[in-house]
Design an enzyme around this catalytic site. Sequence first.
Site, PDB file in Angstrom:
ATOM      1  N   GLY A 301      31.122  49.609  39.173  1.00 37.77           N
ATOM      2  CA  GLY A 301      30.563  48.322  38.776  1.00 37.77           C
ATOM      3  C   GLY A 301      31.528  47.163  38.896  1.00 37.77           C
ATOM      4  N   ILE A 415      43.194  53.450  43.707  1.00 37.93           N
ATOM      5  CA  ILE A 415      43.291  52.014  43.989  1.00 37.93           C
ATOM      6  C   ILE A 415      44.294  51.414  43.008  1.00 37.93           C
ATOM      7  CG2 ILE A 415      42.031  49.862  44.301  1.00 37.93           C
ATOM      8  CD1 ILE A 415      41.060  52.219  46.063  1.00 37.93           C
ATOM      9  N   LYS A 419      50.993  44.686  40.731  1.00 38.06           N
ATOM     10  CA  LYS A 419      51.583  44.550  39.390  1.00 38.06           C
ATOM     11  C   LYS A 419      52.253  45.848  38.936  1.00 38.06           C
ATOM     12  CE  LYS A 419      48.496  40.838  38.032  1.00 38.06           C
ATOM     13  NZ  LYS A 419      48.054  40.599  39.428  1.00 38.06           N
ATOM     14  N   LYS A 431      49.581  51.206  35.548  1.00 36.96           N
ATOM     15  CA  LYS A 431      49.195  51.503  36.931  1.00 36.96           C
ATOM     16  C   LYS A 431      50.345  52.190  37.676  1.00 36.96           C
ATOM     17  CE  LYS A 431      45.895  50.652  38.831  1.00 36.96           C
ATOM     18  NZ  LYS A 431      44.655  51.464  38.999  1.00 36.96           N
ATOM     19  N   ASN A 456      46.183  40.310  44.624  1.00 33.44           N
ATOM     20  CA  ASN A 456      44.971  39.711  44.069  1.00 33.44           C
ATOM     21  C   ASN A 456      43.877  39.598  45.125  1.00 33.44           C
ATOM     22  OD1 ASN A 456      45.832  38.506  41.228  1.00 33.44           O
ATOM     23  ND2 ASN A 456      47.523  38.223  42.638  1.00 33.44           N
ATOM     24  N   VAL A 457      42.640  39.739  44.676  1.00 36.21           N
ATOM     25  CA  VAL A 457      41.505  39.541  45.568  1.00 36.21           C
ATOM     26  C   VAL A 457      40.695  38.342  45.093  1.00 36.21           C
ATOM     27  CG1 VAL A 457      41.300  41.895  46.420  1.00 36.21           C
ATOM     28  CG2 VAL A 457      40.178  41.277  44.281  1.00 36.21           C
ATOM     29  N   SER A 460      37.055  38.212  42.516  1.00 33.73           N
ATOM     30  CA  SER A 460      36.828  39.360  41.636  1.00 33.73           C
ATOM     31  C   SER A 460      36.590  38.876  40.209  1.00 33.73           C
ATOM     32  CB  SER A 460      38.026  40.314  41.681  1.00 33.73           C
ATOM     33  OG  SER A 460      39.180  39.666  41.180  1.00 33.73           O
ATOM     34  N   VAL A 464      41.959  34.591  39.160  1.00 34.10           N
ATOM     35  CA  VAL A 464      42.414  33.232  38.894  1.00 34.10           C
ATOM     36  C   VAL A 464      41.521  32.206  39.604  1.00 34.10           C
ATOM     37  CG1 VAL A 464      44.058  33.239  40.819  1.00 34.10           C
ATOM     38  CG2 VAL A 464      44.448  31.730  38.885  1.00 34.10           C
ATOM     39  N   ARG A 549      52.793  33.602  30.412  1.00 31.68           N
ATOM     40  CA  ARG A 549      52.294  34.426  29.312  1.00 31.68           C
ATOM     41  C   ARG A 549      53.026  35.767  29.269  1.00 31.68           C
ATOM     42  NH1 ARG A 549      46.021  34.060  30.900  1.00 31.68           N
ATOM     43  NH2 ARG A 549      47.020  34.562  32.898  1.00 31.68           N
TER      44      ARG A 549
END
Length: 605
Positions: A301, A415, A419, A431, A456-457, A460, A464, A549
């Site tokens: 999902g 997958i 990071k 991960k 990053n994708v 998604s 960001v 952060r």
Amino acid sequence: MTLPQWLYQRLVSCFRGRKRLVLKISADAVAVSLSFFLAYLIRFDGALPASQRRIFISVLPFLLLVTLSSYYGFRLYKGLYQYSSAKDLLTLVTAHSVGLVAFRALLPLLHLPWTPHSVLLIFWALGLVLSGGVRFSYRLLREIAALPHKDRRPVLVVGAGCAGEMILRQLRIDAALNYYPVGIVDDDPDKRSTTIHGVPVLGTTKDIPEIASALGVEQIIIAVPSASARQMRTIVGYCEQAGVDFKTVPGPRELINGQVTLNQLRGVKIEDLLEREPVRTDAERIGDFLKNKVILVTGAGGSIGQELCRQIMEYKPEKLIMLDRAENSLFYLENDMKGRWIGGFTAVVGDVCDAAKLDQVMAEYRPEIVFHAAAHKHVPLMELNPEEAIKNNLKGTRTVAEVAKRHRVKRFVLISTDKAVEPTSIMGASKRLAELYVQGANRDGRTKFITVRFGNVLGSNGSVVTLFQKQIERGGPVTVTDPEMTRYFMTIPEAVTLILQASTIGEGGEIFVLDMGEPIKVVDMARHLISLSGLEPDRDIAIEFTGKRPGEKLFEQLWQKGERPRRTEYEKILVARSNGLDYAFVMQQLDAIQKAAEAMQRKEM
């Protein structure tokens, strides 16, 4: 409305449907008749003898029949006169010549009066002039109608190549578009001070702000489909400085037969600004890998999971099992799949940490390939809930992998994320632990375990870019943690395509890393998104820097220090093998970390 525009619109209204063919033939009949008559007058110095007048009257109907039939046979009436070109002129010359030769050959056979050769030669030349004039005058009138006036918006075209020429041609001949090209810019020095369709090349892309201001440009069209992402970012930057709306032609992957039309113009998308070349993959090899296989996708999902499911179905697997614990996401995915395919897939609600559920699913469906995409991914949230990151990302991976081994799954694909490299966050660490486990699991059993790692994708859930878009919709501010922060970006379909390709070449134990191109400053991404929304950064939408952060890094990496990357047969996929860790010791540590997480012992973790 100007007089030329009124005349052009009247002609357009007449040249429709069956009227068009009748008017075209009638116009040619007048042109041929007039040419033949003038040929006689010229030949006899304006004093046409009575005998020649009778010959003219007797052969004219036959000349019309033969000539117009030749025109029709060469399909001269199929084209639109407003788009008449050099090719149409050559066809007219051929048809006119063939008609004249046929007319000359048939004269004695039909016992028609003799027509002097000199008359026929003069007729050939005049006929081409008048019949060609009929066609090109329509185009000329259209271009005159398209000349600038107060109701038309001045446009600057970026790019003096083939795409730019196509755009300029349409802008010049179609007044209905309500645009008028006032200039071109191109970085090729050989094109300076030249013109295309009467439109001058005024400078280079860096001159866009100055030219736009001087000429009152209201629209910029970027007609450089071959531009790299770096070039696009530069061009967009100049357009943003000009403060003018801008659109672009599609990129090479979106064009059909290389043709560019104005109705294909679209706003610049954030994907256009990524330093990504078109991905070249071996679809046949992926098809051989997936076709007629039973495949399980966990985290189906999620953004990557959904795209995995869609792309896998394109290769006709025997069965696709879509597993996720989020029933809403799974529900919408299943509905989407039903609209695309009839059968061949099933949705299963289940948790990757639930060994009994996974055992039941694998016993029932017997998957041969598992794509493990289920994971917690939000760095700040996992900092507040570290045990959940360990349970879902480490324990979940171990559980799925162990059940897969028991059921003799042939291939397991984890997958992962950038990071996980030199992690500074609990999410990245979890991960990385999953990667270490998968490398260790490959050392025994029949299942081949591989990892695919990328950054990053775009688009998604919670990415960001998605966050920035929502902040812009609310009127800002757009929040960026640090002005120097960079990230790697890739589109979801591209990432999934490379995941599938990497899966075909894995022999077990590898970590495949997708070539992410160049990292991009997050603040630049924010500014581009604001501009692409038709707003001006710092004026319409503020950008606020909130500070880094917990767990966040300024710069992401793709390789661990001990990993030795090398190229594969696919240019966008790199690979590293095991870096010589003591996996027995690693497994002991993983057990201890997992137990601490399950016991909510954060300090021990």
